[in-house]
Motif scaffolding. Sequence first.
Motif, short mmCIF file in Angstrom:
data_model
loop_
_atom_site.label_atom_id
_atom_site.label_comp_id
_atom_site.label_asym_id
_atom_site.label_seq_id
_atom_site.Cartn_x
_atom_site.Cartn_y
_atom_site.Cartn_z
N UNK A 136 0.79 -1.22 0.00
CA UNK A 136 0.00 0.00 0.00
C UNK A 136 0.82 1.27 0.00
N UNK A 137 2.13 1.16 0.13
CA UNK A 137 2.98 2.35 0.12
C UNK A 137 3.22 2.83 -1.30
N UNK A 138 3.47 4.12 -1.43
CA UNK A 138 3.70 4.71 -2.75
C UNK A 138 5.18 4.62 -3.08
N UNK A 139 5.50 4.09 -4.26
CA UNK A 139 6.89 3.90 -4.65
C UNK A 139 7.34 4.83 -5.76
N UNK A 140 6.40 5.56 -6.36
CA UNK A 140 6.76 6.48 -7.45
C UNK A 140 5.51 6.96 -8.15
N UNK A 141 5.68 7.49 -9.35
CA UNK A 141 4.53 8.03 -10.07
C UNK A 141 4.79 8.12 -11.56
N UNK A 142 3.74 7.95 -12.32
CA UNK A 142 3.73 8.30 -13.75
C UNK A 142 3.51 9.80 -13.87
N UNK A 143 4.10 10.41 -14.88
CA UNK A 143 3.76 11.78 -15.23
C UNK A 143 3.75 11.90 -16.75
N UNK A 144 2.61 12.31 -17.31
CA UNK A 144 2.47 12.53 -18.75
C UNK A 144 2.32 14.02 -19.01
N UNK A 145 2.94 14.47 -20.08
CA UNK A 145 2.95 15.91 -20.39
C UNK A 145 2.47 16.14 -21.83
N UNK A 146 1.51 17.02 -21.97
CA UNK A 146 1.01 17.53 -23.25
C UNK A 146 0.43 16.45 -24.16
N UNK A 147 -0.89 16.51 -24.31
CA UNK A 147 -1.60 15.63 -25.23
C UNK A 147 -1.16 15.93 -26.66
N UNK A 148 -1.04 14.89 -27.47
CA UNK A 148 -0.59 15.06 -28.86
C UNK A 148 -1.78 15.37 -29.76
N UNK A 149 -2.39 16.54 -29.53
CA UNK A 149 -3.41 17.05 -30.44
C UNK A 149 -3.32 18.57 -30.44
N UNK A 150 -4.21 19.21 -31.14
CA UNK A 150 -4.11 20.67 -31.27
C UNK A 150 -4.23 21.38 -29.93
N UNK A 165 -2.67 1.92 -16.70
CA UNK A 165 -1.27 1.55 -16.99
C UNK A 165 -0.48 1.42 -15.70
N UNK A 166 -0.70 2.32 -14.75
CA UNK A 166 0.01 2.26 -13.47
C UNK A 166 -0.33 0.99 -12.71
N UNK A 167 -1.61 0.58 -12.75
CA UNK A 167 -2.01 -0.63 -12.01
C UNK A 167 -1.39 -1.88 -12.62
N UNK A 168 -1.26 -1.91 -13.96
CA UNK A 168 -0.64 -3.06 -14.63
C UNK A 168 0.86 -3.12 -14.37
N UNK A 169 1.52 -1.97 -14.42
CA UNK A 169 2.99 -1.95 -14.39
C UNK A 169 3.58 -1.80 -13.00
N UNK A 170 2.79 -1.27 -12.06
CA UNK A 170 3.34 -0.96 -10.74
C UNK A 170 3.88 -2.15 -9.99
N UNK A 171 3.17 -3.29 -10.04
CA UNK A 171 3.62 -4.47 -9.31
C UNK A 171 4.93 -5.01 -9.90
N UNK A 172 5.03 -4.99 -11.24
CA UNK A 172 6.28 -5.42 -11.87
C UNK A 172 7.43 -4.50 -11.50
#
Length: 381
Positions: A136-150, A165-172
């Motif tokens: 249950x502890x936090x080990x890091x974070x995703x950060x996405x910047x700027x959507x690729x549209x107008x 994506x975080x739920x799938x990849x976090x355990x690995x």
Amino acid sequence: MHYKSNDAAGSDSRGQSPEQMLRIIFDYTAKIANERSLISVLLHMANMGREMILADRCTVWLIDHIREELFTTVAHGVDEIRIPLGTGFVGHSVTTGEPLLVEDAYSDPRHNAENDQRTGYRTKSIITVPFVGNDGSIIGAYQAINKMDEQAIFTSIDLEHLTLAASYAGKSLESVMLHEEIAATQREIIFAMGEIGESRSKETGNHVKRVAEYSYILALGYGLSVEEAEQLKMVSPMHDIGKVAIPDAVLHKPGKLTEEEFELMKQHTITGYNLLKSSGRELMKMASIVAYEHHEKWDGTGYPRGLNGEDIHLYGRITAIADVFDALGSDRVYKKAWELDRILKLFEEERGRHFDPHLVDIFLQQFPKLLTIRQNYRDIE
């Protein structure tokens, strides 16, 4: 906030279709599951996040608890970044455990504009999603910047997808981080054991560092993979661990050893092998080979078993060159350091006698790199 939702039939102009999303998830989770390298896992995760929500950039942040910082070694378009723990959008998400969706970064006081100023990049819209470990502890974070549209603005659906994506990849990610921590601890123990062996004969810690680095360069030159070369680099400092059982009077004798003393000295190869051979760990088995065979000679006149040619394990042949090169170029209780010309002459003379001829050729080809290592890890008087 306004956005178009995806229907079941296909994608709209601002997102992936469900079929595309599943393909991305399956492709990347399969890659991540097969990786043991933290850097590779982080890179796959960054690429998965970017593709899932069509972000211009995606970063994976981790927590450095010792330095109380957040850092990223995998960020599209930039090198490593470190920020104080708790600062910026990612700091907020990691501290509170809450995901964030920000349409205009510069209108939010939590935005740290220093990174934009340093890189020349203009941040507009941001998503951050924390990774949660098994406890249950936090080990890091995703950060996405700027959507690729107008508009370059993310939507709540993008937030849902990055959370997925975080739920799938976090355990690995947590699993690989634990593996790397164990591996790092094992490396520290192995290196410390190598230093113990060398300290018995009054060698400096830099001797084992140099032998390790030389072995790595020679292994790569021979054609071993980076992973196997790294493993040899880790275990080569253990080549003289058996010296822990050699009496000080023999180890520290300034003159030539008697025949009886030399027979006693040769026992350090057998002692080292016996200390390490029973381990079930791959690295320890590798170290046992190095300890056992680094004094064997290509022409069969070495010890302890008088092996010759390719009957001597490659790890032993590589470490032999690394160890002799460093020994010749260093002051010892029984001799002064040799000049480079004299060292090179000896290796040319011993090509096919003491040393594997192909490895001598590699040694000569890589000689400038070896000299750089010697300079970087020189002994300070």
